[in-house]
Design an enzyme around this catalytic site. Structure first.
Site, mmCIF file in Angstrom:
data_model
loop_
_atom_site.group_PDB
_atom_site.id
_atom_site.type_symbol
_atom_site.label_atom_id
_atom_site.label_comp_id
_atom_site.label_asym_id
_atom_site.label_seq_id
_atom_site.Cartn_x
_atom_site.Cartn_y
_atom_site.Cartn_z
ATOM 1 N N HIS A 128 18.781 -28.943 4.099
ATOM 2 C CA HIS A 128 17.451 -29.545 3.993
ATOM 3 C C HIS A 128 16.463 -28.431 3.635
ATOM 4 C CE1 HIS A 128 13.768 -31.473 5.570
ATOM 5 N NE2 HIS A 128 14.430 -32.617 5.583
ATOM 6 N N ASP A 205 21.252 -26.723 12.405
ATOM 7 C CA ASP A 205 20.248 -27.766 12.175
ATOM 8 C C ASP A 205 20.895 -29.094 12.571
ATOM 9 O OD1 ASP A 205 18.688 -29.788 11.207
ATOM 10 O OD2 ASP A 205 18.545 -29.008 9.159
ATOM 11 N N GLN A 208 20.353 -34.538 12.305
ATOM 12 C CA GLN A 208 21.077 -35.802 12.090
ATOM 13 C C GLN A 208 22.266 -35.937 13.043
ATOM 14 O OE1 GLN A 208 19.896 -38.112 10.193
ATOM 15 N NE2 GLN A 208 18.389 -36.929 9.027
ATOM 16 N N LYS A 231 13.471 -38.559 15.069
ATOM 17 C CA LYS A 231 14.693 -39.185 14.553
ATOM 18 C C LYS A 231 15.589 -39.688 15.676
ATOM 19 C CE LYS A 231 14.535 -36.559 10.299
ATOM 20 N NZ LYS A 231 15.086 -35.487 9.469
ATOM 21 N N CYS A 374 14.610 -34.310 0.546
ATOM 22 C CA CYS A 374 14.409 -32.899 0.949
ATOM 23 C C CYS A 374 15.675 -32.069 0.748
ATOM 24 C CB CYS A 374 13.915 -32.779 2.381
ATOM 25 S SG CYS A 374 12.319 -33.526 2.657
HETATM 26 C C1 LIG Z 1 14.684 -34.421 9.035
HETATM 27 C C2 LIG Z 1 15.481 -33.210 8.862
HETATM 28 C C3 LIG Z 1 14.914 -31.939 8.950
HETATM 29 C C4 LIG Z 1 13.444 -31.703 9.146
HETATM 30 O O1 LIG Z 1 12.916 -32.366 10.239
HETATM 31 P P1 LIG Z 1 11.335 -32.375 10.452
HETATM 32 O O2 LIG Z 1 11.137 -33.334 11.541
HETATM 33 O O3 LIG Z 1 10.714 -32.827 9.158
HETATM 34 O O4 LIG Z 1 10.947 -30.982 10.772
HETATM 35 C C5 LIG Z 1 15.730 -30.855 8.799
HETATM 36 N N1 LIG Z 1 17.051 -30.999 8.592
HETATM 37 C C6 LIG Z 1 17.626 -32.204 8.507
HETATM 38 C C7 LIG Z 1 19.100 -32.299 8.290
HETATM 39 C C8 LIG Z 1 16.867 -33.347 8.633
HETATM 40 O O5 LIG Z 1 17.446 -34.543 8.528
#
Ligand SMILES: *Cc1c(COP(=O)(O)O)cnc(C)c1O
Length: 420
Positions: A128, A205, A208, A231, A374
């Site tokens: 991302h 990260d 998800q 999320k 993104c």
């Molecule tokens: C949504 C997302 C982000 C960023 O999250 P934010 O809430 O916009 O900071 C980073 N990595 C992944 C895989 C995402 O799905």
């Protein structure tokens, strides 16, 4: 219990989400954009309202009752988050605005102080933008070099390529747990094991992953892990950074201000203990408390149950998508039982522009995303200017998938009619 009496998870929880009764273009809303943000249950909305109606005061500052109540609720939510991801200590959970801010804290507080010219940062081509741009900024400042792990044949992470990039020059590996575009679930524990062998630190990260499956930071053995509240049923404006205690201790503060200090003099200051060292200024108190409520809500259902149900939905989604000719679906395929990938599908349909597709589906009340999600470099690599993406959560139903598929079919037919 007969089959008919058995209710799906979605049937049990849908009434907890008032927005699911919304109508869009006079059709019942079918919300399939959960990878961008999830909807919020009443328990989370109530937590926000309860805080402002009964406990609103600044945290950590007052001797008065409301301040004590606000502080207890705010810090209590941190305990819930720590337990949710199995952190060894509550001090390892730093509240942030979102995952992006969490990554930036690591990039600036750790990266700027630990990376030198010629050091290597390993990312992947599926990251991302939040896990690309901060490292580009830090690489430009330090002279560190960024390398990217490529995709394998199945359009998942090429683990052999990852291993071939590792060397004593590698100082940091920063990798997505579950790709928001490809849907692949990366072997994060194995990545940590290999990276640690060469002395590199690892950031995961987990944006998800945390909302959809049991995540255990100690089992993964990562140095940092980030996620966003919005999320996982919580409000926007709150997320968290997990870091191993000794790693967080070794990092200087990034933001300066109130809350993060022990003693302040005109020319210097001493800093508060973890995790407050990284939490300058009045935090998002209500949002943090509501994140705690979201964690309670998800825990009460059970992450294993959520994950198992999402696998059922994945199997159904991919089975139905397979009925549509000339659909290019990106990323690794699930097995027949929907295992092995996230409950989302990014796809393109021939020459049809993803944006036109999502606009027409919106007229049927169906919310899917279109664009680069993104992950622009990944789309460039896949030779797609963008894609459409349907992403599910545990309140989605098989019927909603069917409605989506029928609408997708007629949209594609409509466009191919126009083009002939
Ligand atoms: C949504 C997302 C982000 C960023 O999250 P934010 O809430 O916009 O900071 C980073 N990595 C992944 C895989 C995402 O799905």
């Amino acid at each position: 219990m007969t089959f008919l009496q058995e209710k799906t998870l979605a049937a049990q929880v849908r009434s907890d989400f008032p927005i699911l009764n919304e109508r869009v273009h006079d059709k019942p809303l079918v919300y399939l954009d959960n990878a961008a943000t999830s909807q919020k249950p009443i328990a989370v909305l109530d937590a926000l309202r309860h805080y402002y109606e009964h406990d609103n005061a600044n945290v950590h500052r007052g001797a008065h009752t409301l301040s004590a109540r606000a502080t207890d609720a705010y810090e209590g939510a941190r305990d819930k988050v720590a337990a949710f991801v199995n952190a060894a200590s509550r001090q390892e959970i730093v509240y942030t605005r979102n995952a992006s801010e969490a990554i930036n804290i690591v990039a600036y507080a750790w990266g700027l102080n630990n990376l030198q010219a010629g050091d290597e940062i390993i990312l992947t081509v599926m990251e991302h933008h939040s896990n690309l741009v901060p490292w580009q900024l830090i690489a430009a400042r330090t002279g560190a070099v960024i390398k990217h792990v490529q995709l394998n044949e199945e359009e998942g992470l090429d683990f052999e390529h990852f291993k071939s990039l590792l060397s004593e020059k590698t100082k940091l590996v920063s990798v997505v747990y579950v790709s928001n575009t490809l849907g692949c679930i990366n072997p994060v524990h194995e990545i940590c094991t290999e990276a640690h062998k060469v002395g590199a630190r690892v950031l995961i990260d987990a944006c998800q992953a945390v909302p959809h499956m049991q995540v255990d930071v100690q089992a993964i053995d990562c140095d940092w892990l980030v996620a966003s509240g919005h999320k996982m049923c919580a409000p926007t404006g709150i997320g968290f950074l997990y870091g191993k205690l000794d790693v967080l201790r070794s990092m200087p503060p990034f933001f300066g201000g109130g809350e993060m200090i022990a003693d302040v003099y005109l020319d210097h200051s001493t800093y508060a203990d973890l995790p407050h060292k990284f939490e300058a200024g009045t935090p998002a108190i209500a949002e943090a408390i509501a994140l705690g409520a979201a964690v309670d809500y998800l825990t009460n259902i059970g992450m294993d149950k959520i994950h198992a149900y999402e696998e059922e939905l994945t199997a159904h989604l991919f089975q139905r998508l397979a009925e549509i000719p000339n659909l290019r679906i990106y990323g690794t395929k699930p097995d027949a039982r929907g295992r092995g990938r996230a409950a989302l599908a990014s796809f393109t349909a021939g020459e049809l522009h993803p944006h036109d597709l999502s606009t027409l589906l919106d007229h049927e009340g169906i919310a899917i995303r279109s664009g680069h999600h993104c992950t622009q470099p990944l789309h460039r690599l896949l030779n797609a200017p963008g894609s459409a993406r349907a992403s599910l959560y545990f309140y989605n139903t098989h019927e909603e998938i069917d409605q989506f598929i029928e609408a997708l079919k007629s949209t594609i037919e409509f466009f191919s009619g126009m083009m002939n």
